[in-house]
Design an enzyme around this catalytic site. Structure first.
Site, PDB file in Angstrom:
ATOM      1  N   ASP A  12       0.819  -1.230   0.000  1.00  0.00           N
ATOM      2  CA  ASP A  12       0.000   0.000   0.000  1.00  0.00           C
ATOM      3  C   ASP A  12       0.846   1.271   0.000  1.00  0.00           C
ATOM      4  O   ASP A  12       0.430   2.298   0.522  1.00  0.00           O
ATOM      5  CB  ASP A  12      -0.941   0.061   1.228  1.00  0.00           C
ATOM      6  CG  ASP A  12      -1.740  -1.213   1.384  1.00  0.00           C
ATOM      7  OD1 ASP A  12      -2.248  -1.689   0.366  1.00  0.00           O
ATOM      8  OD2 ASP A  12      -1.843  -1.707   2.515  1.00  0.00           O
ATOM      9  N   GLU A  13       2.018   1.206  -0.584  1.00  0.00           N
ATOM     10  CA  GLU A  13       2.891   2.378  -0.585  1.00  0.00           C
ATOM     11  C   GLU A  13       2.489   3.390  -1.650  1.00  0.00           C
ATOM     12  O   GLU A  13       2.991   4.513  -1.669  1.00  0.00           O
ATOM     13  CB  GLU A  13       4.359   1.965  -0.828  1.00  0.00           C
ATOM     14  CG  GLU A  13       4.950   1.058   0.246  1.00  0.00           C
ATOM     15  CD  GLU A  13       4.819  -0.411  -0.103  1.00  0.00           C
ATOM     16  OE1 GLU A  13       4.056  -0.732  -1.044  1.00  0.00           O
ATOM     17  OE2 GLU A  13       5.466  -1.248   0.545  1.00  0.00           O
ATOM     18  N   HIS A  40      -4.469  -2.002  -5.709  1.00  0.00           N
ATOM     19  CA  HIS A  40      -3.739  -0.797  -6.099  1.00  0.00           C
ATOM     20  C   HIS A  40      -4.778   0.261  -6.435  1.00  0.00           C
ATOM     21  O   HIS A  40      -5.624   0.027  -7.291  1.00  0.00           O
ATOM     22  CB  HIS A  40      -2.894  -1.034  -7.340  1.00  0.00           C
ATOM     23  CG  HIS A  40      -1.926  -2.160  -7.190  1.00  0.00           C
ATOM     24  ND1 HIS A  40      -0.704  -1.997  -6.604  1.00  0.00           N
ATOM     25  CD2 HIS A  40      -2.019  -3.448  -7.521  1.00  0.00           C
ATOM     26  CE1 HIS A  40      -0.081  -3.154  -6.592  1.00  0.00           C
ATOM     27  NE2 HIS A  40      -0.855  -4.062  -7.142  1.00  0.00           N
ATOM     28  N   ARG A 306     -10.200  -3.188   5.644  1.00  0.00           N
ATOM     29  CA  ARG A 306      -9.721  -3.165   7.033  1.00  0.00           C
ATOM     30  C   ARG A 306      -9.002  -1.847   7.314  1.00  0.00           C
ATOM     31  O   ARG A 306      -8.227  -1.377   6.478  1.00  0.00           O
ATOM     32  CB  ARG A 306      -8.636  -4.235   7.225  1.00  0.00           C
ATOM     33  CG  ARG A 306      -9.124  -5.638   7.355  1.00  0.00           C
ATOM     34  CD  ARG A 306      -7.874  -6.508   7.667  1.00  0.00           C
ATOM     35  NE  ARG A 306      -8.067  -7.873   7.297  1.00  0.00           N
ATOM     36  CZ  ARG A 306      -7.069  -8.729   7.079  1.00  0.00           C
ATOM     37  NH1 ARG A 306      -5.819  -8.336   7.149  1.00  0.00           N
ATOM     38  NH2 ARG A 306      -7.313  -9.970   6.770  1.00  0.00           N
ATOM     39  N   ASP A 336       1.779  15.112   0.961  1.00  0.00           N
ATOM     40  CA  ASP A 336       0.699  16.066   1.275  1.00  0.00           C
ATOM     41  C   ASP A 336      -0.030  15.723   2.571  1.00  0.00           C
ATOM     42  O   ASP A 336      -0.542  16.600   3.254  1.00  0.00           O
ATOM     43  CB  ASP A 336      -0.311  16.100   0.115  1.00  0.00           C
ATOM     44  CG  ASP A 336      -0.808  14.703  -0.251  1.00  0.00           C
ATOM     45  OD1 ASP A 336       0.026  13.886  -0.647  1.00  0.00           O
ATOM     46  OD2 ASP A 336      -2.013  14.450  -0.127  1.00  0.00           O
TER      47      ASP A 336
HETATM   48  P1  GDP Z   1      -0.369   0.147  -3.723  1.00  0.00           P
HETATM   49  O1  GDP Z   1      -0.917  -1.181  -3.302  1.00  0.00           O
HETATM   50  O2  GDP Z   1       1.076   0.262  -3.394  1.00  0.00           O
HETATM   51  O3  GDP Z   1      -0.674   0.483  -5.133  1.00  0.00           O
HETATM   52  O4  GDP Z   1      -1.052   1.263  -2.791  1.00  0.00           O
HETATM   53  P2  GDP Z   1      -2.598   1.529  -2.494  1.00  0.00           P
HETATM   54  O5  GDP Z   1      -3.261   1.974  -3.685  1.00  0.00           O
HETATM   55  O6  GDP Z   1      -3.200   0.400  -1.752  1.00  0.00           O
HETATM   56  O7  GDP Z   1      -2.464   2.680  -1.388  1.00  0.00           O
HETATM   57  C1  GDP Z   1      -2.033   3.903  -1.638  1.00  0.00           C
HETATM   58  C2  GDP Z   1      -3.113   4.874  -1.227  1.00  0.00           C
HETATM   59  O8  GDP Z   1      -2.547   6.151  -1.223  1.00  0.00           O
HETATM   60  C3  GDP Z   1      -4.267   4.961  -2.209  1.00  0.00           C
HETATM   61  O9  GDP Z   1      -5.426   5.358  -1.515  1.00  0.00           O
HETATM   62  C4  GDP Z   1      -3.809   6.058  -3.181  1.00  0.00           C
HETATM   63  O10 GDP Z   1      -4.879   6.697  -3.852  1.00  0.00           O
HETATM   64  C5  GDP Z   1      -3.153   6.973  -2.223  1.00  0.00           C
HETATM   65  N1  GDP Z   1      -2.059   7.808  -2.734  1.00  0.00           N
HETATM   66  C6  GDP Z   1      -1.025   7.463  -3.556  1.00  0.00           C
HETATM   67  N2  GDP Z   1      -0.174   8.508  -3.670  1.00  0.00           N
HETATM   68  C7  GDP Z   1      -0.680   9.496  -2.881  1.00  0.00           C
HETATM   69  C8  GDP Z   1      -0.230  10.798  -2.538  1.00  0.00           C
HETATM   70  O11 GDP Z   1       0.818  11.264  -2.946  1.00  0.00           O
HETATM   71  N3  GDP Z   1      -1.027  11.517  -1.682  1.00  0.00           N
HETATM   72  C9  GDP Z   1      -2.176  11.042  -1.158  1.00  0.00           C
HETATM   73  N4  GDP Z   1      -2.876  11.804  -0.332  1.00  0.00           N
HETATM   74  N5  GDP Z   1      -2.612   9.800  -1.445  1.00  0.00           N
HETATM   75  C10 GDP Z   1      -1.868   9.055  -2.291  1.00  0.00           C
END
Ligand code: GDP
Length: 428
Positions: A12-13, A40, A306, A336
């Site tokens: 979730d990065e 993602h 969760r 941010d």
């Molecule tokens: P992944 O599994 O690594 O692709 O990550 P996820 O999508 O599960 O989690 C990342 C969360 O952070 C999601 O809700 C994205 O929309 C959000 N997100 C990603 N980059 C940013 C950012 O720079 N700022 C904010 N506020 N949210 C972000």
């Protein structure tokens, strides 16, 4: 050449957003491990999407998306996801499913839930998507490959042998009903028809693409801490989350991976259960506020819903996470989110049995680790959508530089919001 986009931490990065962005200048995007057990989140001109199994390149018509042989393929979920994105107006993507990928079977999902039930309070907090039984069966050589669907005699034979074993376990260990081979066989034939247009020789496709000088992105699921060998075993997933595994799961040559972009958040989050070690965790009201403000809609699992555990940036875990990924650059997301804080802590060491270290330990020691924090001033302003790194407040720039000095890998991408264009590129 091949670039890998992988997680430095617990998943979730924000890898989906970075993949979506880099896919614009790529030809092929490949998922190489995991299944539909994590999500993602991508926010672009088509809307907001939580992808679970489709590669994040599907929004660009010029990109060929591949479900690599290393993936746990849940056909029903894949077909549902394809339908849901086209229903939202995304053009039908170019997709290849490797004929060598293996099928996540309904009995994997059952086994996962039965085992969690059996373990009771000692359960791993599995997403019950069948991932652990799937990979166990692959290594026990009773898995079923996509190519088996096209040879009915072989398929029936392999299925019968797998079900024999499952039924002993289901009946005698879990006291559950036995599986019916014929019903499963018919389901598999239906699955075959659903994926028939996409099945192909991904290995040859990838090698030809490389010979033609195409750019390939490997999209990792979860992060370094969840790798079964180099992560926080056994609180890991069951497939390798490291860029190096792309050589197996996407069939790319090791020497072709030229760039490993490790994604990490400006704070920590983990969807794991409360029994997992999470050294820099923030709890109570402070934690609730960070969770509420995190990500694009608060820190809640994209697949499970969760609440995620949250914490301060963990430089010890992230440095290690980047080392085991072989990171060449780091993408820092969610800067941010921290704009509301007067002060921001960063975990720069672990105290274990009275000794302070910046070396990431094995699980038994990790369970005893306490965080050593340094406190930095916040920037108390909204930096969302800033695309020029130099335009960020001085304290925000210093925060990024501080993290970089601890991780030891250049932070070249700073994400300042969940949307595709909310990003600042940086020359360290
Ligand atoms: P992944 O599994 O690594 O692709 O990550 P996820 O999508 O599960 O989690 C990342 C969360 O952070 C999601 O809700 C994205 O929309 C959000 N997100 C990603 N980059 C940013 C950012 O720079 N700022 C904010 N506020 N949210 C972000």
């Amino acid at each position: 050449m091949v670039k890998a986009i992988v997680g430095a931490n617990w998943g979730d990065e924000g890898k989906g957003k970075i993949t979506d962005m880099l896919a614009e200048t790529s030809d092929v995007v490949i998922r190489f491990q995991g299944g539909a057990n994590a999500g993602h989140t991508i926010i672009n001109d088509y809307g907001r999407f939580a992808l679970h199994i489709l590669p994040s390149g599907i929004f660009y018509p010029h990109v060929t998306n591949i479900i690599g042989n290393g993936v746990a393929l849940d056909v029903v979920k894949l077909v549902e996801e394809l339908k849901s994105i086209t229903d939202q107006g995304v053009p039908a993507p170019k997709l290849i499913i490797s004929e060598r990928a293996q099928l996540l079977m309904p009995y994997h999902v059952l086994q996962d839930s039965y085992e969690e039930e059996r373990l009771g309070g000692k359960a791993f907090g599995s997403t019950k998507s069948g991932i652990a039984p799937f990979y166990s069966d692959k290594y026990a050589k009773i898995g079923i490959q996509v190519c088996d669907l096209f040879d009915e005699e072989r398929l029936r034979d392999r299925l019968t042998r797998a079900v024999e074993l499952k039924n002993v376990m289901f009946r005698h260990l879990y006291h559950k009903p036995a599986l019916d081979v014929e019903a499963l066989f018919q389901q598999l034939l239906e699955c075959r028809e659903m994926i028939r247009p996409y099945v192909g020789d991904a290995v040859t496709f990838v090698h030809e693409a490389l010979a033609q000088g195409k750019t390939i992105l490997l999209e990792g699921q979860l992060g370094s801490m969840k790798d079964p060998d180099l992560g926080i075993f056994p609180m890991t997933t069951s497939s390798h989350t490291l860029a190096g595994f792309g050589c197996v799961g996407a069939a790319v040559p090791p020497t072709a991976i030229k760039d490993v972009i490790c994604v990490t958040k400006s704070y920590s989050s983990s969807v794991g259960s409360n029994t997992e070690p999470f050294v820099s965790e923030v709890t109570g009201e402070e934690g609730d506020e960070l969770r509420r403000r995190g990500g694009d809609k608060g820190e809640f699992g994209a697949t499970t819903g969760r609440p995620r555990r949250v914490g301060w940036f963990d430089a010890v875990a992230t440095k290690y996470g980047c080392v085991v990924q072989g990171a060449t650059q780091v993408a820092l997301t969610c800067l941010d989110v921290l704009g509301y804080l007067d002060e921001i802590k960063v975990c720069v060491g672990y105290e274990i049995d009275g000794q302070v270290t910046d070396r990431f330990p094995t699980t038994p020691s990790l369970m005893r680790a306490k965080p050593v924090f340094e406190t930095l001033p916040g920037w108390k302003s909204d930096v969302r959508g800033i695309t020029d790194f130099e335009a960020l407040p001085e304290q925000a720039k210093n925060y990024v530089k501080f993290l970089e000095s601890h991780i030891g890998v250049p932070i070249t991408i700073v994400s300042t919001g969940p949307k595709r264009h909310e990003i600042a590129l940086r020359q360290p």
